[in-house]
Design an enzyme around this catalytic site. Structure first.
Site, PDB file in Angstrom:
ATOM      1  N   ASN A 186       0.858  -1.177   0.000  1.00 13.35           N
ATOM      2  CA  ASN A 186       0.000   0.000   0.000  1.00 13.35           C
ATOM      3  C   ASN A 186       0.903   1.239   0.000  1.00 13.35           C
ATOM      4  O   ASN A 186       2.132   1.128  -0.036  1.00 13.35           O
ATOM      5  CB  ASN A 186      -0.980  -0.008   1.176  1.00 13.35           C
ATOM      6  CG  ASN A 186      -0.283  -0.045   2.540  1.00 13.35           C
ATOM      7  OD1 ASN A 186       0.823   0.484   2.700  1.00 13.35           O
ATOM      8  ND2 ASN A 186      -0.903  -0.674   3.514  1.00 13.35           N
ATOM      9  N   ARG A 187       0.303   2.408   0.049  1.00 19.76           N
ATOM     10  CA  ARG A 187       1.095   3.639  -0.072  1.00 19.76           C
ATOM     11  C   ARG A 187       2.143   3.765   1.030  1.00 19.76           C
ATOM     12  O   ARG A 187       3.298   4.087   0.773  1.00 19.76           O
ATOM     13  CB  ARG A 187       0.175   4.866  -0.069  1.00 19.76           C
ATOM     14  CG  ARG A 187      -0.509   5.097  -1.397  1.00 19.76           C
ATOM     15  CD  ARG A 187      -1.401   6.328  -1.379  1.00 19.76           C
ATOM     16  NE  ARG A 187      -2.489   6.240  -0.409  1.00 19.76           N
ATOM     17  CZ  ARG A 187      -3.569   6.993  -0.440  1.00 19.76           C
ATOM     18  NH1 ARG A 187      -3.720   7.895  -1.399  1.00 19.76           N
ATOM     19  NH2 ARG A 187      -4.527   6.857   0.455  1.00 19.76           N
TER      20      ARG A 187
ATOM     21  N   GLU B 299       3.454   1.455   2.902  1.00 18.58           N
ATOM     22  CA  GLU B 299       4.466   0.395   2.805  1.00 18.58           C
ATOM     23  C   GLU B 299       5.477   0.709   1.702  1.00 18.58           C
ATOM     24  O   GLU B 299       6.684   0.476   1.867  1.00 18.58           O
ATOM     25  CB  GLU B 299       3.788  -0.950   2.543  1.00 18.58           C
ATOM     26  CG  GLU B 299       3.044  -1.483   3.756  1.00 18.58           C
ATOM     27  CD  GLU B 299       2.066  -2.607   3.447  1.00 18.58           C
ATOM     28  OE1 GLU B 299       1.604  -3.264   4.398  1.00 18.58           O
ATOM     29  OE2 GLU B 299       1.751  -2.815   2.250  1.00 18.58           O
TER      30      GLU B 299
ATOM     31  N   ASP C 260      -5.615  -8.053   1.930  1.00 19.82           N
ATOM     32  CA  ASP C 260      -5.729  -9.516   1.881  1.00 19.82           C
ATOM     33  C   ASP C 260      -6.614  -9.946   0.719  1.00 19.82           C
ATOM     34  O   ASP C 260      -6.308 -10.892  -0.011  1.00 19.82           O
ATOM     35  CB  ASP C 260      -6.335 -10.051   3.186  1.00 19.82           C
ATOM     36  CG  ASP C 260      -5.489  -9.761   4.409  1.00 19.82           C
ATOM     37  OD1 ASP C 260      -4.278  -9.533   4.244  1.00 19.82           O
ATOM     38  OD2 ASP C 260      -6.039  -9.754   5.522  1.00 19.82           O
TER      39      ASP C 260
END
Length: 299
Positions: free
Chosen positions: A176-177, A179, A244
């Site tokens: 995601n952003r 991460e 997920d």
């Protein structure tokens, strides 16, 4: 891990401290972490096996029973030195008051057992998904990728932390952003993002990089191009577990030889559905088909 929800009502503030008193009237358990990835695959009709580590305790029993009900095959290595990871959420009127985490890292001996079992069973599967939550269960990531590549298996990874070298040579990463920022630093423009993402992809020898961007949808970096997919979420109720659902849907599509751009489209629709549900949840084939039909009708 086990996601445990305590639902209740709040009508007064504690006399002991300025905090609400939640009167609990319902308790619900759901598979979380990599178990949520597995149940999403099963919900979409895929055959899936979850290989992981748990403690020898009540949450591990609850987790195994829940997964059996959802048609997930499990190989859960028991580590008597730890407790099963539990995320306990207390909610009132569907608003989260607090989350309490119980977690410990597995022993080296158990993780060696996991790697041995992984090597023994890998030939039975089309796609490998490594869900990294930074809890210590994936200390052999590079070796797992190497074994998968020797077997010509695609490896999808949901990453964690700032050191992405351990994910080198995998098929696709799905950060995601926040991460991705941990790995490459911040960006100010879309051009800078594309430059940083493609540099990371090339440095790690990744086939693809899929960035999930919440309300901005997703961006797939492949070759020297970036494909943007706008979000289809009608209402964002709870983003927990959305990543997920994305990697689960993507993995199942790739296991069935769907082209990567089409696979991401389907995963994007699945994410738009699941964020409208409370807590870690799953998506069904019928829900995705219904959303696709509505989308095509409105075009």
């Amino acid at each position: 891990m086990l996601d445990r929800y305590w639902f209740g009502d709040v009508s007064r503030i504690s006399p002991e401290a300025p905090v609400p008193i939640a009167k609990i009237n319902k308790i619900e358990d759901r598979p979380g972490g990599a178990a949520n990835v597995a149940r999403n695959i099963a919900s979409l009709g895929g055959n899936v096996t979850l290989l992981s580590v748990v403690g020898v305790d009540e949450p591990s029993i609850a987790l195994e029973k829940l997964l059996a009900k959802e048609n997930v095959t499990t190989i859960l290595k028991q580590d008597a030195s730890i407790n099963t990871i539990v995320k306990l959420r207390v909610l009132a009127r569907n608003q989260q008051l607090i989350r309490i985490d119980f977690e410990e890292k597995p022993s080296h001996e158990i993780l060696s057992e996991v790697l041995d079992t992984y090597s023994e069973i890998i030939q039975n599967y089309e796609v490998i998904i490594l869900s990294d939550y930074g809890k210590g269960g994936l200390s052999h990531t590079l070796k797992m990728i190497e074994i998968a590549k020797q077997q010509n298996k695609q490896v999808l990874i949901d990453p964690k932390g700032s050191d992405y070298k351990k994910y080198a040579n995998s098929t696709i990463l799905t950060p995601n952003r926040s991460e991705l920022k941990d790995a490459v630093g911040d960006w100010q423009t879309e051009e800078e993002l594309i430059q940083k993402a493609n540099a990371l992809r090339k440095n790690l020898n990744l086939k693809h990089l899929l960035l999930t961007r919440s309300e901005e949808g997703m961006t797939l970096f492949t070759g020297d191009t970036a494909h943007n997919y706008p979000t289809f979420a009608k209402e964002v109720y709870d983003v927990s577990g959305a990543g997920d659902t994305v990697i689960a849907t993507l993995g199942l599509m790739l296991a069935n030889n769907v082209d990567i751009t089409d696979a991401v489209k389907i995963a994007n629709f699945a994410a738009g559905i699941v964020v409208g549900k409370l807590g870690t949840a799953t998506v069904t084939k019928n829900e995705i088909v219904r959303e696709l039909q509505l989308h095509l009708k409105n075009q």
